[in-house]
Design a protein around this motif. Structure first.
Motif, short mmCIF file in Angstrom:
data_model
loop_
_atom_site.label_atom_id
_atom_site.label_comp_id
_atom_site.label_asym_id
_atom_site.label_seq_id
_atom_site.Cartn_x
_atom_site.Cartn_y
_atom_site.Cartn_z
N UNK A 38 0.39 -8.66 -3.57
CA UNK A 38 0.81 -7.81 -2.46
C UNK A 38 1.45 -8.68 -1.39
N UNK A 39 2.45 -8.15 -0.74
CA UNK A 39 3.02 -8.86 0.41
C UNK A 39 3.49 -7.84 1.44
N UNK A 40 3.54 -8.27 2.66
CA UNK A 40 4.03 -7.44 3.76
C UNK A 40 5.24 -8.14 4.36
N UNK A 41 6.32 -7.43 4.48
CA UNK A 41 7.54 -8.01 5.01
C UNK A 41 7.35 -8.53 6.43
N UNK A 42 7.89 -9.70 6.68
CA UNK A 42 7.80 -10.29 8.02
C UNK A 42 8.45 -9.38 9.06
N UNK A 43 9.45 -8.61 8.65
CA UNK A 43 10.18 -7.75 9.59
C UNK A 43 9.57 -6.35 9.69
N UNK A 44 8.49 -6.10 8.96
CA UNK A 44 7.87 -4.77 8.98
C UNK A 44 7.43 -4.38 10.39
N UNK A 45 7.64 -3.11 10.73
CA UNK A 45 7.21 -2.60 12.03
C UNK A 45 5.83 -1.95 11.95
N UNK A 46 5.27 -1.90 10.76
CA UNK A 46 3.95 -1.29 10.59
C UNK A 46 3.02 -2.24 9.81
N UNK A 47 2.99 -3.48 10.23
CA UNK A 47 2.19 -4.49 9.53
C UNK A 47 0.72 -4.07 9.45
N UNK A 48 0.18 -3.51 10.54
CA UNK A 48 -1.23 -3.12 10.55
C UNK A 48 -1.51 -2.04 9.51
N UNK A 49 -0.62 -1.06 9.43
CA UNK A 49 -0.81 0.03 8.46
C UNK A 49 -0.66 -0.49 7.03
N UNK A 50 0.30 -1.37 6.83
CA UNK A 50 0.50 -1.95 5.50
C UNK A 50 -0.73 -2.76 5.08
N UNK A 51 -1.26 -3.53 6.03
CA UNK A 51 -2.47 -4.30 5.75
C UNK A 51 -3.65 -3.42 5.45
N UNK A 52 -3.76 -2.30 6.18
CA UNK A 52 -4.87 -1.36 5.95
C UNK A 52 -4.78 -0.74 4.56
N UNK A 53 -3.54 -0.45 4.12
CA UNK A 53 -3.37 0.12 2.79
C UNK A 53 -3.76 -0.89 1.70
N UNK A 54 -3.31 -2.13 1.86
CA UNK A 54 -3.66 -3.16 0.87
C UNK A 54 -5.17 -3.35 0.83
N UNK A 55 -5.79 -3.37 1.99
CA UNK A 55 -7.25 -3.52 2.06
C UNK A 55 -7.95 -2.36 1.35
N UNK A 56 -7.42 -1.14 1.55
CA UNK A 56 -7.96 0.05 0.87
C UNK A 56 -7.82 -0.09 -0.65
N UNK A 57 -6.64 -0.48 -1.08
CA UNK A 57 -6.35 -0.62 -2.51
C UNK A 57 -7.27 -1.64 -3.17
N UNK A 58 -7.54 -2.71 -2.46
CA UNK A 58 -8.31 -3.83 -3.02
C UNK A 58 -9.82 -3.64 -2.86
N UNK A 59 -10.25 -3.13 -1.69
CA UNK A 59 -11.67 -3.19 -1.35
C UNK A 59 -12.41 -1.86 -1.35
N UNK A 60 -11.68 -0.74 -1.42
CA UNK A 60 -12.35 0.55 -1.36
C UNK A 60 -12.93 0.93 -2.74
N UNK A 61 -14.20 1.27 -2.77
CA UNK A 61 -14.87 1.57 -4.04
C UNK A 61 -14.31 2.83 -4.68
#
Length: 219
Positions: A102-125
């Motif tokens: 997974x990666x988040x673009x350096x130019x993304x304007x929604x880094x926090x939301x993208x990070x939250x989605x990756x965290x959900x995908x990886x860590x949510x049971x």
């Protein structure tokens, strides 16, 4: 052998010519002794793992990524057993390769939301119950533990295997690959073909492997 495909800056080869020659000699030995299926057969069955000689019960073993085993087991109609390769570093291991990055673009304007989605995908049971390890065994121990109770026999074996090799895999993942990675892989594949059909010796192929990669990586 403690070596890598590429140097840390991905601008040079990360292994020695001796290792390259040894690999070419090994695949030559396996191919000639018929311990490995003939190259023609391998090409004909390369479309997908379910079409492989292993899935059709025409060979005894196959190198597979763990998340591919479930579909192959369904084709076989039986549980697949897993083991590690023998080798020079039996007390160590290569890194465990993720099924995806997974990666988040350096130019993304929604880094926090993208990070939250990756965290959900990886860590949510609950999310991982839906995935059923199709993208590989979950990296988070709590997720693995939660899913382990309801696994079928094949998936239990996969989880046990990943837990086992995790005890030996202390090496950090190779994080930098060159833009020419695909071309480099094609070069070594072509050289292996030359060895299979005895148009080059392992010594010649190993030497040319290093030479061609150095040229390609220096661009």
């Amino acid at each position: 052998k403690g070596e890598s495909m590429y140097s840390k800056d991905a601008k040079d080869v990360g292994f020695t010519e001796k290792t390259a020659v040894e690999m070419m000699a090994l695949i030559n030995k396996l191919h000639k002794s018929q311990a490995m299926e003939p190259r023609k057969v391998a090409i004909e069955t390369a479309s997908n793992e379910e079409n492989s000689s292993f899935a059709k019960q025409k060979c005894a073993m196959r190198f597979l990524w763990s998340n591919k085993i479930v579909s192959v087991a369904k084709t076989l109609g039986k549980t697949v057993e897993m083991t590690v390769f023998p080798g020079p570093g039996n007390e160590e291991a290569m890194y465990i390769r993720p099924s995806m990055f997974f990666c988040i673009s350096k130019s993304s304007k929604i880094k926090d939301k993208a990070g939250a989605f990756i965290n959900y995908f990886v860590a949510d049971i609950e999310a991982n119950k839906v995935l059923e390890a199709d993208r590989g065994v979950p990296v988070v121990a709590a997720v693995r533990d939660a899913l382990s109770a309801n696994l079928d026999e094949q998936n239990k074996k996969i989880y046990q295997y990943i837990n086992f090799v995790g005890n030996f895999s202390k090496r950090p993942i190779d994080s930098v690959f060159p833009p020419t990675d695909r071309e480099c892989r094609r070069i070594v594949s072509d050289l292996m073909e030359q060895v299979y059909y005895e148009k080059m010796t392992p010594e010649q192929a190993g030497k040319k492997w290093i030479e061609d990669w150095k040229v390609t990586l220096s661009r």
